[in-house]
Design a protein around this motif. Structure first.
Motif, PDB file in Angstrom:
ATOM      1  N   TRP A   1     -41.353 -15.056   8.597  1.00 37.66           N
ATOM      2  CA  TRP A   1     -42.784 -14.772   8.438  1.00 37.66           C
ATOM      3  C   TRP A   1     -43.297 -13.894   9.571  1.00 37.66           C
ATOM      4  O   TRP A   1     -44.287 -13.189   9.416  1.00 37.66           O
ATOM      5  CB  TRP A   1     -43.584 -16.078   8.412  1.00 37.66           C
ATOM      6  CG  TRP A   1     -43.308 -16.887   7.197  1.00 37.66           C
ATOM      7  CD1 TRP A   1     -42.510 -17.993   7.114  1.00 37.66           C
ATOM      8  CD2 TRP A   1     -43.794 -16.657   5.884  1.00 37.66           C
ATOM      9  NE1 TRP A   1     -42.481 -18.458   5.834  1.00 37.66           N
ATOM     10  CE2 TRP A   1     -43.258 -17.658   5.054  1.00 37.66           C
ATOM     11  CE3 TRP A   1     -44.628 -15.691   5.321  1.00 37.66           C
ATOM     12  CZ2 TRP A   1     -43.533 -17.723   3.690  1.00 37.66           C
ATOM     13  CZ3 TRP A   1     -44.908 -15.775   3.968  1.00 37.66           C
ATOM     14  CH2 TRP A   1     -44.361 -16.771   3.176  1.00 37.66           C
ATOM     15  N   ASP A   2     -42.634 -13.956  10.725  1.00 36.02           N
ATOM     16  CA  ASP A   2     -43.097 -13.216  11.897  1.00 36.02           C
ATOM     17  C   ASP A   2     -42.439 -11.849  12.037  1.00 36.02           C
ATOM     18  O   ASP A   2     -42.913 -11.014  12.795  1.00 36.02           O
ATOM     19  CB  ASP A   2     -42.831 -14.025  13.169  1.00 36.02           C
ATOM     20  CG  ASP A   2     -43.608 -15.332  13.199  1.00 36.02           C
ATOM     21  OD1 ASP A   2     -44.661 -15.405  12.537  1.00 36.02           O
ATOM     22  OD2 ASP A   2     -43.164 -16.274  13.869  1.00 36.02           O
TER      23      ASP A   2
ATOM     24  N   ALA B   1     -51.215  -9.935  10.091  1.00 35.45           N
ATOM     25  CA  ALA B   1     -52.328 -10.007  11.039  1.00 35.45           C
ATOM     26  C   ALA B   1     -52.694 -11.447  11.387  1.00 35.45           C
ATOM     27  O   ALA B   1     -53.476 -11.679  12.308  1.00 35.45           O
ATOM     28  CB  ALA B   1     -53.543  -9.283  10.468  1.00 35.45           C
ATOM     29  N   GLU B   2     -52.122 -12.409  10.671  1.00 34.40           N
ATOM     30  CA  GLU B   2     -52.436 -13.806  10.928  1.00 34.40           C
ATOM     31  C   GLU B   2     -51.798 -14.319  12.215  1.00 34.40           C
ATOM     32  O   GLU B   2     -52.235 -15.318  12.766  1.00 34.40           O
ATOM     33  CB  GLU B   2     -51.992 -14.674   9.741  1.00 34.40           C
ATOM     34  CG  GLU B   2     -52.800 -14.401   8.494  1.00 34.40           C
ATOM     35  CD  GLU B   2     -52.266 -15.113   7.266  1.00 34.40           C
ATOM     36  OE1 GLU B   2     -51.324 -15.933   7.399  1.00 34.40           O
ATOM     37  OE2 GLU B   2     -52.784 -14.844   6.169  1.00 34.40           O
TER      38      GLU B   2
ATOM     39  N   LEU C   1     -44.687  -7.068  19.986  1.00 33.06           N
ATOM     40  CA  LEU C   1     -45.911  -6.749  20.727  1.00 33.06           C
ATOM     41  C   LEU C   1     -47.073  -7.426  20.026  1.00 33.06           C
ATOM     42  O   LEU C   1     -46.897  -8.020  18.964  1.00 33.06           O
ATOM     43  CB  LEU C   1     -46.116  -5.230  20.825  1.00 33.06           C
ATOM     44  CG  LEU C   1     -46.121  -4.420  19.535  1.00 33.06           C
ATOM     45  CD1 LEU C   1     -47.531  -4.094  19.110  1.00 33.06           C
ATOM     46  CD2 LEU C   1     -45.349  -3.135  19.763  1.00 33.06           C
ATOM     47  N   SER C   2     -48.236  -7.348  20.622  1.00 35.88           N
ATOM     48  CA  SER C   2     -49.386  -8.007  19.993  1.00 35.88           C
ATOM     49  C   SER C   2     -49.748  -7.256  18.713  1.00 35.88           C
ATOM     50  O   SER C   2     -49.631  -6.028  18.638  1.00 35.88           O
ATOM     51  CB  SER C   2     -50.588  -8.053  20.943  1.00 35.88           C
ATOM     52  OG  SER C   2     -51.297  -6.838  20.920  1.00 35.88           O
ATOM     53  N   TYR C   3     -50.184  -8.021  17.713  1.00 33.18           N
ATOM     54  CA  TYR C   3     -50.584  -7.381  16.468  1.00 33.18           C
ATOM     55  C   TYR C   3     -51.762  -6.442  16.712  1.00 33.18           C
ATOM     56  O   TYR C   3     -51.828  -5.363  16.132  1.00 33.18           O
ATOM     57  CB  TYR C   3     -50.946  -8.402  15.371  1.00 33.18           C
ATOM     58  CG  TYR C   3     -51.319  -7.659  14.110  1.00 33.18           C
ATOM     59  CD1 TYR C   3     -50.328  -7.221  13.248  1.00 33.18           C
ATOM     60  CD2 TYR C   3     -52.646  -7.320  13.842  1.00 33.18           C
ATOM     61  CE1 TYR C   3     -50.650  -6.461  12.133  1.00 33.18           C
ATOM     62  CE2 TYR C   3     -52.970  -6.567  12.734  1.00 33.18           C
ATOM     63  CZ  TYR C   3     -51.970  -6.138  11.892  1.00 33.18           C
ATOM     64  OH  TYR C   3     -52.293  -5.372  10.796  1.00 33.18           O
TER      65      TYR C   3
ATOM     66  N   GLU D   1     -52.987   2.261  13.214  1.00 29.26           N
ATOM     67  CA  GLU D   1     -54.130   2.349  12.314  1.00 29.26           C
ATOM     68  C   GLU D   1     -53.725   2.198  10.846  1.00 29.26           C
ATOM     69  O   GLU D   1     -54.037   3.048  10.007  1.00 29.26           O
ATOM     70  CB  GLU D   1     -54.905   3.650  12.524  1.00 29.26           C
ATOM     71  CG  GLU D   1     -55.480   3.783  13.919  1.00 29.26           C
ATOM     72  CD  GLU D   1     -56.249   5.076  14.133  1.00 29.26           C
ATOM     73  OE1 GLU D   1     -56.375   5.884  13.180  1.00 29.26           O
ATOM     74  OE2 GLU D   1     -56.731   5.271  15.254  1.00 29.26           O
ATOM     75  N   PRO D   2     -53.026   1.111  10.528  1.00 31.50           N
ATOM     76  CA  PRO D   2     -52.605   0.919   9.141  1.00 31.50           C
ATOM     77  C   PRO D   2     -53.771   0.505   8.250  1.00 31.50           C
ATOM     78  O   PRO D   2     -54.782   0.004   8.727  1.00 31.50           O
ATOM     79  CB  PRO D   2     -51.589  -0.218   9.249  1.00 31.50           C
ATOM     80  CG  PRO D   2     -52.104  -1.040  10.394  1.00 31.50           C
ATOM     81  CD  PRO D   2     -52.657  -0.031  11.376  1.00 31.50           C
ATOM     82  N   GLU D   3     -53.597   0.718   6.956  1.00 29.40           N
ATOM     83  CA  GLU D   3     -54.570   0.226   5.989  1.00 29.40           C
ATOM     84  C   GLU D   3     -54.055  -1.127   5.508  1.00 29.40           C
ATOM     85  O   GLU D   3     -52.915  -1.242   5.054  1.00 29.40           O
ATOM     86  CB  GLU D   3     -54.695   1.185   4.816  1.00 29.40           C
ATOM     87  CG  GLU D   3     -55.751   0.766   3.824  1.00 29.40           C
ATOM     88  CD  GLU D   3     -55.950   1.775   2.706  1.00 29.40           C
ATOM     89  OE1 GLU D   3     -56.390   1.343   1.621  1.00 29.40           O
ATOM     90  OE2 GLU D   3     -55.654   2.964   2.918  1.00 29.40           O
TER      91      GLU D   3
END
Length: 155
Positions: free
Chosen positions: A40-41, A117-118, A135-137, A145-147
């Protein structure tokens, strides 16, 4: 884009990250197991074609893409997986199946599944079958800059 190019890009933007080395693995689930990262990660990068244009779909390793739903969300007439032959030359220095999710460095739109993003962090292949970057989300989102669209479903 081998790991040196990624870390150089991250260093240039003063991003904190962790390099994770593991024994060779060729599927996202295998990478997750060998690197001791939850499926999941771990984010996997899939190259898709939306109305003939290449894009990256970034999703948890434990999920797959619903291409019909993705096409509907982005108003594409057609969405399909790109073949390796179609994109082999687009990612110099990267092993096939280990493409990092930095479409912005390749002039490619990036779509990310909301599930990623969770978590506070994101881990992904760094261009080889033996290295990951974590790295941090928030930093990933700032750099790429993803959609964000809900195109991933459980496998």
């Amino acid at each position: 884009m081998p790991i040196a190019r990624i870390t150089e890009y991250l260093d240039m933007h003063r991003i904190k990250y962790e390099k994770i080395t593991h024994s060779p693995a060729y599927t996202a689930q295998e990478v997750a197991a060998k690197a001791h990262v939850s499926g999941w990660d771990l984010a996997k990068t899939v190259v898709v074609k939306l109305d003939g244009e290449f894009a990256m779909a970034v999703l948890p390793a434990s999920e797959h893409i619903d291409l019909d739903y993705m096409a509907e969300i982005v108003n594409a007439r057609e969405a399909c997986l790109a073949t390796e032959d179609e994109f082999i030359d687009m990612f110099p220095g990267c092993d096939l199946g280990a493409i990092p999710p930095f479409g912005n460095l390749f002039g490619m739109k990036v779509f990310v599944a909301p599930e990623l993003a969770e978590d506070e962090t994101i881990a992904f292949s760094a261009g080889t079958h033996t290295e990951l970057i974590r790295l941090s989300y928030d930093d990933f989102e700032w750099l790429v800059e993803p959609e964000m669209i809900p195109f991933a479903v459980l496998t």
